[in-house]
Motif scaffolding. Structure first.
Motif, PDB file in Angstrom:
ATOM      1  N   ARG A 182      39.328  85.819  34.978  1.00 34.28           N
ATOM      2  CA  ARG A 182      39.297  84.375  34.735  1.00 34.28           C
ATOM      3  C   ARG A 182      38.379  83.639  35.712  1.00 34.28           C
ATOM      4  N   ALA A 183      37.775  84.390  36.622  1.00 38.69           N
ATOM      5  CA  ALA A 183      36.840  83.792  37.563  1.00 38.69           C
ATOM      6  C   ALA A 183      35.421  84.286  37.347  1.00 38.69           C
ATOM      7  N   SER A 184      35.250  85.233  36.433  1.00 41.00           N
ATOM      8  CA  SER A 184      33.936  85.816  36.199  1.00 41.00           C
ATOM      9  C   SER A 184      33.888  86.356  34.772  1.00 41.00           C
ATOM     10  N   ILE A 185      32.824  87.077  34.444  1.00 41.11           N
ATOM     11  CA  ILE A 185      32.703  87.704  33.132  1.00 41.11           C
ATOM     12  C   ILE A 185      33.291  89.100  33.249  1.00 41.11           C
ATOM     13  N   GLU A 186      34.414  89.318  32.621  1.00 39.42           N
ATOM     14  CA  GLU A 186      35.237  90.496  32.853  1.00 39.42           C
ATOM     15  C   GLU A 186      34.499  91.816  32.684  1.00 39.42           C
ATOM     16  N   ASN A 187      34.861  92.763  33.561  1.00 43.80           N
ATOM     17  CA  ASN A 187      34.393  94.147  33.454  1.00 43.80           C
ATOM     18  C   ASN A 187      32.879  94.311  33.570  1.00 43.80           C
ATOM     19  N   THR A 188      32.185  93.302  34.069  1.00 43.47           N
ATOM     20  CA  THR A 188      30.742  93.426  34.290  1.00 43.47           C
ATOM     21  C   THR A 188      30.496  93.819  35.743  1.00 43.47           C
ATOM     22  N   SER A 248      36.505  96.895  19.975  1.00 45.38           N
ATOM     23  CA  SER A 248      35.297  96.567  19.228  1.00 45.38           C
ATOM     24  C   SER A 248      34.353  95.688  20.046  1.00 45.38           C
ATOM     25  N   LEU A 249      33.053  95.842  19.796  1.00 51.07           N
ATOM     26  CA  LEU A 249      32.053  94.969  20.408  1.00 51.07           C
ATOM     27  C   LEU A 249      32.178  93.542  19.886  1.00 51.07           C
ATOM     28  N   ASN A 250      32.667  93.372  18.669  1.00 51.67           N
ATOM     29  CA  ASN A 250      32.690  92.065  18.012  1.00 51.67           C
ATOM     30  C   ASN A 250      33.445  91.003  18.793  1.00 51.67           C
ATOM     31  N   SER A 251      34.509  91.406  19.492  1.00 46.67           N
ATOM     32  CA  SER A 251      35.410  90.422  20.094  1.00 46.67           C
ATOM     33  C   SER A 251      34.833  89.727  21.320  1.00 46.67           C
ATOM     34  N   LEU A 252      33.978  90.411  22.083  1.00 52.33           N
ATOM     35  CA  LEU A 252      33.520  89.856  23.356  1.00 52.33           C
ATOM     36  C   LEU A 252      32.003  89.768  23.491  1.00 52.33           C
ATOM     37  N   THR A 253      31.264  90.381  22.584  1.00 50.05           N
ATOM     38  CA  THR A 253      29.807  90.420  22.704  1.00 50.05           C
ATOM     39  C   THR A 253      29.135  89.977  21.413  1.00 50.05           C
ATOM     40  N   ASP A 254      27.801  89.949  21.466  1.00 46.08           N
ATOM     41  CA  ASP A 254      27.044  89.622  20.260  1.00 46.08           C
ATOM     42  C   ASP A 254      26.762  90.865  19.411  1.00 46.08           C
ATOM     43  N   GLY A 255      27.320  92.007  19.822  1.00 48.43           N
ATOM     44  CA  GLY A 255      27.172  93.237  19.065  1.00 48.43           C
ATOM     45  C   GLY A 255      28.302  93.424  18.081  1.00 48.43           C
ATOM     46  N   SER A 256      28.281  94.552  17.373  1.00 44.11           N
ATOM     47  CA  SER A 256      29.333  94.836  16.404  1.00 44.11           C
ATOM     48  C   SER A 256      29.590  96.333  16.354  1.00 44.11           C
ATOM     49  N   GLY A 257      30.807  96.683  15.956  1.00 41.85           N
ATOM     50  CA  GLY A 257      31.174  98.082  15.822  1.00 41.85           C
ATOM     51  C   GLY A 257      32.246  98.501  16.808  1.00 41.85           C
ATOM     52  N   ASP A 258      33.064  99.464  16.403  1.00 38.57           N
ATOM     53  CA  ASP A 258      34.063 100.034  17.296  1.00 38.57           C
ATOM     54  C   ASP A 258      33.366 100.888  18.352  1.00 38.57           C
ATOM     55  N   ILE A 259      33.849 100.807  19.589  1.00 39.76           N
ATOM     56  CA  ILE A 259      33.184 101.475  20.705  1.00 39.76           C
ATOM     57  C   ILE A 259      33.040 102.976  20.469  1.00 39.76           C
ATOM     58  N   PHE A 300      24.864  99.255  25.087  1.00 35.88           N
ATOM     59  CA  PHE A 300      24.148  98.700  26.230  1.00 35.88           C
ATOM     60  C   PHE A 300      23.236  97.536  25.829  1.00 35.88           C
ATOM     61  N   ALA A 301      22.896  97.437  24.563  1.00 36.44           N
ATOM     62  CA  ALA A 301      22.051  96.336  24.087  1.00 36.44           C
ATOM     63  C   ALA A 301      22.856  95.065  23.848  1.00 36.44           C
ATOM     64  N   ALA A 302      24.174  95.176  23.757  1.00 37.35           N
ATOM     65  CA  ALA A 302      25.027  94.012  23.480  1.00 37.35           C
ATOM     66  C   ALA A 302      25.121  93.110  24.698  1.00 37.35           C
ATOM     67  N   GLU A 303      25.239  91.811  24.466  1.00 35.97           N
ATOM     68  CA  GLU A 303      25.375  90.811  25.526  1.00 35.97           C
ATOM     69  C   GLU A 303      26.729  90.123  25.403  1.00 35.97           C
ATOM     70  N   TYR A 304      27.394  89.912  26.544  1.00 37.79           N
ATOM     71  CA  TYR A 304      28.655  89.172  26.526  1.00 37.79           C
ATOM     72  C   TYR A 304      28.402  87.750  26.044  1.00 37.79           C
ATOM     73  N   THR A 305      29.159  87.313  25.046  1.00 35.33           N
ATOM     74  CA  THR A 305      28.972  85.962  24.510  1.00 35.33           C
ATOM     75  C   THR A 305      29.306  84.900  25.547  1.00 35.33           C
ATOM     76  N   GLN A 306      30.176  85.229  26.489  1.00 34.82           N
ATOM     77  CA  GLN A 306      30.521  84.279  27.553  1.00 34.82           C
ATOM     78  C   GLN A 306      29.313  83.963  28.424  1.00 34.82           C
ATOM     79  N   ALA A 307      28.328  84.865  28.452  1.00 32.23           N
ATOM     80  CA  ALA A 307      27.156  84.670  29.295  1.00 32.23           C
ATOM     81  C   ALA A 307      26.033  83.920  28.596  1.00 32.23           C
ATOM     82  N   VAL A 308      26.088  83.837  27.277  1.00 34.77           N
ATOM     83  CA  VAL A 308      25.009  83.218  26.523  1.00 34.77           C
ATOM     84  C   VAL A 308      24.836  81.750  26.927  1.00 34.77           C
TER      85      VAL A 308
END
Length: 356
Positions: free
Chosen positions: A127-133, A167-178, A187-195
């Motif tokens: 809650r203080a940063s972009i998780e798991n980065t 899934s990538l869909n929930s937290l990033t701009d990517g899609s698909g089950d991990i 690795f090409a996906a970007e966290y939507t929180q960072a956009v």
């Protein structure tokens, strides 16, 4: 009476001010004339300190992202026979740069190590940063954590990554089950929180990218086993920790307790953490009995479940099993758990440090 202290640790002058007429600290009466401007100066100094730390965190994030991009290039170069030799040379240069970056982070982290209560940064203080980065996981120690918690799962081509959801869909701009998606796509996906922020471009790191930081800092860490293709993937996860000689700093955790049995067979030196959500006291005691067969071990239990069954803390410890709690958000929740004797506190925010 209201009291405020401008902590030297946070850039202040260490002085305390009160809203009464105390001759040494009060802002009431004559004290207003003598102390109001110094109090404002303290506020400005602490704000400048906070800005400085934010800029440091941004710089660390940029360095980590640069190394992540370079590592991706190395993977591509290594896969091409024509560029293999140049890829090796670049990889050596990246390793040299990584050592410098992680040495800086290690120095910052060393000041955050404390005794007694263990503050565990859940997903790097999610809650203080972009998780798991890498940003979150390499800055949370300097922000007050003693230990780092994160999630590990496996891509379709067998790469261990740090990511929570299925899934990538929930937290990033990517899609698909991990576990059905190739690492190149992950690795090409970007966290939507960072956009649209200063951290634009931050994505999902591999577990291997975090290991040099853990080696440098010797910080305790809690990887949670998430999605995998088969049990053999657990072997690869555990082997990466063994090969890095980090077993004694590691507590593998899982809601699937059979996974932890496999971990213990692979690595007798690490700790295993039995994650538990809702459960009756009898079920908790059963979990403690099972965990006692795989020492060193701990029960990592939801806060509300401990609050409803406080006797589990003593029951587990009598069997050599420690108890930790997830997830705390406020100082009052922390105080409640400490009063019950729980010292391992998994937190989403840096909610302060107290004595054991």
């Amino acid at each position: 009476m209201a009291t405020v202290t401008f902590s030297a640790d946070l850039g202040g002058d260490g002085k305390t001010y009160t809203d009464d007429a105390d001759p040494d600290t009060g802002l009431d009466g004559v004290g207003y004339i003598e102390r109001f401007v110094p109090a404002l100066a303290g506020s400005v100094a602490m704000a400048a300190y906070a800005k400085s730390r934010a800029l440091d965190a941004k710089a660390f994030a940029e360095d980590c992202q640069s190394l992540r991009n370079a590592t991706k290039t190395d993977r591509q170069a290594a896969a091409s026979s024509a560029g293999a030799s140049s890829g090796s040379a670049q990889a050596a240069e990246n390793s040299r740069r990584a050592a410098g970056v992680y040495a800086q982070l290690a120095q910052a982290a060393s000041s955050g190590q404390r005794q007694g209560v263990e503050i565990i940064a859940h997903r790097g203080f999610r809650r203080a940063s972009i998780e798991n980065t890498l940003l979150a996981l390499t800055s949370c120690i300097a922000s007050g954590a003693d230990s780092i918690e994160f999630d590990v799962q496996v891509t379709s081509d067998g790469v261990n990554i740090i990511y929570h959801d299925d899934s990538l869909n929930s937290l990033t701009d990517g899609s698909g089950d991990i576990k059905e998606t190739a690492s190149s796509t992950v690795f090409a996906a970007e966290y939507t929180q960072a956009v649209g922020t200063a951290y634009a471009g931050i994505g999902i790191p591999s577990f291997d990218e975090l290991i040099p930081y853990l080696q440098q800092t010797q910080a305790r860490f809690y990887p949670e086993i998430k999605g995998y293709r088969s049990a053999n993937d657990i072997d690869a996860m555990v082997s990466s920790v063994i090969d890095a000689e980090l077993s004694t700093l590691c507590c593998w955790q899982s809601f699937n307790h059979d996974d932890l049995v496999r971990v213990r067979q692979l690595d007798p030196a690490c700790e295993v953490g039995f994650l538990i959500s809702g459960a009756s006291l009898a079920t908790l005691q059963s979990h403690a009995d099972r965990a006692s067969q795989y020492l060193p071990s701990s029960l990592l239990i939801r806060r509300s479940t401990i609050a409803s069954n406080p006797s589990i803390v003593r029951y587990a410890r009598d069997r050599g099993v420690d108890v930790g709690v997830w997830t705390l958000y406020t100082a009052s929740e922390r105080e409640q758990m400490q009063q019950l004797g729980v010292k391992r506190l998994m937190c989403d925010l840096p909610i302060g440090h107290g004595d054991a």
